[in-house]
Design a protein around this motif. Structure first.
Motif, PDB file in Angstrom:
ATOM      1  N   THR A   1      44.094  44.679  41.835  1.00  0.00           N
ATOM      2  CA  THR A   1      44.077  43.037  41.346  1.00  0.00           C
ATOM      3  C   THR A   1      45.056  42.934  43.005  1.00  0.00           C
ATOM      4  O   THR A   1      46.249  42.663  42.899  1.00  0.00           O
ATOM      5  CB  THR A   1      45.137  42.348  40.388  1.00  0.00           C
ATOM      6  OG1 THR A   1      45.118  43.209  38.939  1.00  0.00           O
ATOM      7  CG2 THR A   1      45.006  41.331  39.860  1.00  0.00           C
ATOM      8  N   LEU A   2      43.850  41.962  42.843  1.00  0.00           N
ATOM      9  CA  LEU A   2      44.609  41.030  44.086  1.00  0.00           C
ATOM     10  C   LEU A   2      45.892  39.976  43.891  1.00  0.00           C
ATOM     11  O   LEU A   2      46.286  39.601  42.971  1.00  0.00           O
ATOM     12  CB  LEU A   2      43.406  40.224  44.895  1.00  0.00           C
ATOM     13  CG  LEU A   2      42.738  40.896  45.362  1.00  0.00           C
ATOM     14  CD1 LEU A   2      41.427  40.576  46.318  1.00  0.00           C
ATOM     15  CD2 LEU A   2      42.972  42.301  46.162  1.00  0.00           C
ATOM     16  N   LYS A   3      46.506  39.126  45.006  1.00  0.00           N
ATOM     17  CA  LYS A   3      47.788  38.343  45.128  1.00  0.00           C
ATOM     18  C   LYS A   3      46.923  37.178  44.250  1.00  0.00           C
ATOM     19  O   LYS A   3      47.720  36.231  43.977  1.00  0.00           O
ATOM     20  CB  LYS A   3      48.118  37.671  46.748  1.00  0.00           C
ATOM     21  CG  LYS A   3      49.200  38.647  46.837  1.00  0.00           C
ATOM     22  CD  LYS A   3      49.422  39.022  47.735  1.00  0.00           C
ATOM     23  CE  LYS A   3      50.505  39.633  48.687  1.00  0.00           C
ATOM     24  NZ  LYS A   3      51.642  39.067  49.838  1.00  0.00           N
ATOM     25  N   ASP A   4      45.725  36.994  44.075  1.00  0.00           N
ATOM     26  CA  ASP A   4      45.053  36.070  43.902  1.00  0.00           C
ATOM     27  C   ASP A   4      45.164  35.351  42.220  1.00  0.00           C
ATOM     28  O   ASP A   4      44.667  34.646  41.642  1.00  0.00           O
ATOM     29  CB  ASP A   4      44.101  34.700  44.066  1.00  0.00           C
ATOM     30  CG  ASP A   4      42.612  35.875  44.457  1.00  0.00           C
ATOM     31  OD1 ASP A   4      43.001  37.039  43.749  1.00  0.00           O
ATOM     32  OD2 ASP A   4      41.867  35.081  45.031  1.00  0.00           O
ATOM     33  N   GLY A   5      45.113  36.822  41.517  1.00  0.00           N
ATOM     34  CA  GLY A   5      45.181  37.206  40.433  1.00  0.00           C
ATOM     35  C   GLY A   5      43.636  37.644  39.953  1.00  0.00           C
ATOM     36  O   GLY A   5      43.264  38.392  38.858  1.00  0.00           O
ATOM     37  N   ARG A   6      42.761  38.016  40.757  1.00  0.00           N
ATOM     38  CA  ARG A   6      41.550  38.393  41.019  1.00  0.00           C
ATOM     39  C   ARG A   6      41.410  39.548  40.874  1.00  0.00           C
ATOM     40  O   ARG A   6      41.860  40.567  41.539  1.00  0.00           O
ATOM     41  CB  ARG A   6      41.033  37.800  41.709  1.00  0.00           C
ATOM     42  CG  ARG A   6      38.817  37.591  42.032  1.00  0.00           C
ATOM     43  CD  ARG A   6      37.909  37.705  42.942  1.00  0.00           C
ATOM     44  NE  ARG A   6      38.590  37.843  44.254  1.00  0.00           N
ATOM     45  CZ  ARG A   6      38.003  38.179  45.274  1.00  0.00           C
ATOM     46  NH1 ARG A   6      36.822  39.368  44.632  1.00  0.00           N
ATOM     47  NH2 ARG A   6      38.970  38.123  46.460  1.00  0.00           N
ATOM     48  N   GLN A   7      40.454  40.833  40.005  1.00  0.00           N
ATOM     49  CA  GLN A   7      41.019  42.250  39.618  1.00  0.00           C
ATOM     50  C   GLN A   7      39.887  42.680  40.251  1.00  0.00           C
ATOM     51  O   GLN A   7      38.589  42.555  39.614  1.00  0.00           O
ATOM     52  CB  GLN A   7      40.755  42.481  38.043  1.00  0.00           C
ATOM     53  CG  GLN A   7      40.923  43.962  38.153  1.00  0.00           C
ATOM     54  CD  GLN A   7      41.500  44.435  36.439  1.00  0.00           C
ATOM     55  OE1 GLN A   7      41.080  43.848  35.950  1.00  0.00           O
ATOM     56  NE2 GLN A   7      42.141  45.418  36.514  1.00  0.00           N
ATOM     57  N   VAL A   8      39.831  43.638  41.216  1.00  0.00           N
ATOM     58  CA  VAL A   8      38.799  44.246  42.576  1.00  0.00           C
ATOM     59  C   VAL A   8      38.509  45.488  41.787  1.00  0.00           C
ATOM     60  O   VAL A   8      37.182  45.825  41.233  1.00  0.00           O
ATOM     61  CB  VAL A   8      39.188  44.142  43.973  1.00  0.00           C
ATOM     62  CG1 VAL A   8      39.086  42.658  44.126  1.00  0.00           C
ATOM     63  CG2 VAL A   8      39.750  44.883  43.833  1.00  0.00           C
ATOM     64  N   ILE A   9      39.001  46.138  41.390  1.00  0.00           N
ATOM     65  CA  ILE A   9      38.762  47.563  40.283  1.00  0.00           C
ATOM     66  C   ILE A   9      39.198  47.410  39.141  1.00  0.00           C
ATOM     67  O   ILE A   9      41.104  46.522  38.242  1.00  0.00           O
ATOM     68  CB  ILE A   9      39.494  48.574  41.914  1.00  0.00           C
ATOM     69  CG1 ILE A   9      39.025  48.786  42.615  1.00  0.00           C
ATOM     70  CG2 ILE A   9      38.696  50.406  40.501  1.00  0.00           C
ATOM     71  CD1 ILE A   9      39.557  49.619  43.914  1.00  0.00           C
ATOM     72  N   LYS A  10      39.016  48.334  37.669  1.00  0.00           N
ATOM     73  CA  LYS A  10      39.478  48.424  36.655  1.00  0.00           C
ATOM     74  C   LYS A  10      39.116  49.274  36.095  1.00  0.00           C
ATOM     75  O   LYS A  10      37.747  49.718  36.239  1.00  0.00           O
ATOM     76  CB  LYS A  10      38.835  46.878  36.025  1.00  0.00           C
ATOM     77  CG  LYS A  10      39.452  47.204  34.275  1.00  0.00           C
ATOM     78  CD  LYS A  10      39.133  46.059  33.856  1.00  0.00           C
ATOM     79  CE  LYS A  10      39.554  45.872  31.898  1.00  0.00           C
ATOM     80  NZ  LYS A  10      38.799  45.101  31.061  1.00  0.00           N
ATOM     81  N   ASP A  11      39.469  49.922  35.602  1.00  0.00           N
ATOM     82  CA  ASP A  11      39.194  51.715  35.710  1.00  0.00           C
ATOM     83  C   ASP A  11      38.530  52.504  36.431  1.00  0.00           C
ATOM     84  O   ASP A  11      37.557  53.596  35.879  1.00  0.00           O
ATOM     85  CB  ASP A  11      38.884  51.538  33.934  1.00  0.00           C
ATOM     86  CG  ASP A  11      39.622  50.857  32.814  1.00  0.00           C
ATOM     87  OD1 ASP A  11      41.351  51.386  32.896  1.00  0.00           O
ATOM     88  OD2 ASP A  11      38.755  50.226  32.017  1.00  0.00           O
ATOM     89  N   GLY A  12      38.850  52.806  37.555  1.00  0.00           N
ATOM     90  CA  GLY A  12      38.334  53.465  38.393  1.00  0.00           C
ATOM     91  C   GLY A  12      37.187  53.011  39.099  1.00  0.00           C
ATOM     92  O   GLY A  12      36.291  53.178  40.266  1.00  0.00           O
TER      93      GLY A  12
END
Length: 128
Positions: free
Chosen positions: A113-124
């Motif tokens: 999860t990036l600092k701005d709260g956006r999740q870019v990788i979830k469960d691989g």
């Protein structure tokens, strides 16, 4: 004259196998897939990063392409020129395990999860 793959077998961390096969790291899953799919296990240096990804170093582009074909569709593959050693071109097949739905999993980072709260990788998996 082809490159002598035994040059990769000089490290104490590298295992030597019959037919000029040299391995380093986690190798059993990919060796099994290659064997079952009919890829001739000879003249290869396998660097297994973990059970899901790694690199096969081969003495010719055609062998690298054949290795990639043997690994598809279970693995995402990329063939490229690895480098030149002693006047011989060495080719590599990079591989990363695919999930059953065909997506490529991150072999190292399972959640990001990036600092701005956006999740870019979830469960691989990369989130789009």
């Amino acid at each position: 004259m082809t490159f002598d793959m035994s040059r990769f077998g000089t490290s104490r961390w590298v295992k030597t196998h019959p037919n000029g096969v040299y391995t380093h790291g986690s190798t059993e899953p990919v060796l099994s897939v290659l064997d079952v799919r009919g890829f001739e296990l000879r003249d290869v240096f396998l660097i297994g990063i973990n059970d899901s990804c790694g690199t096969l170093v081969l003495p010719s582009e055609s062998r690298a392409e054949n290795a990639a074909a043997a690994l598809e569709p279970a693995f995402d593959t990329r063939v490229h020129l690895f480098g030149n050693r002693d006047g011989h071109d060495l080719w590599a097949t990079n591989y990363t395990r695919r999930a059953l739905d065909g997506t490529t999993l991150s072999a190292f980072i399972t959640n990001l999860t990036l600092k701005d709260g956006r999740q870019v990788i979830k469960d691989g998996r990369w989130v789009r």
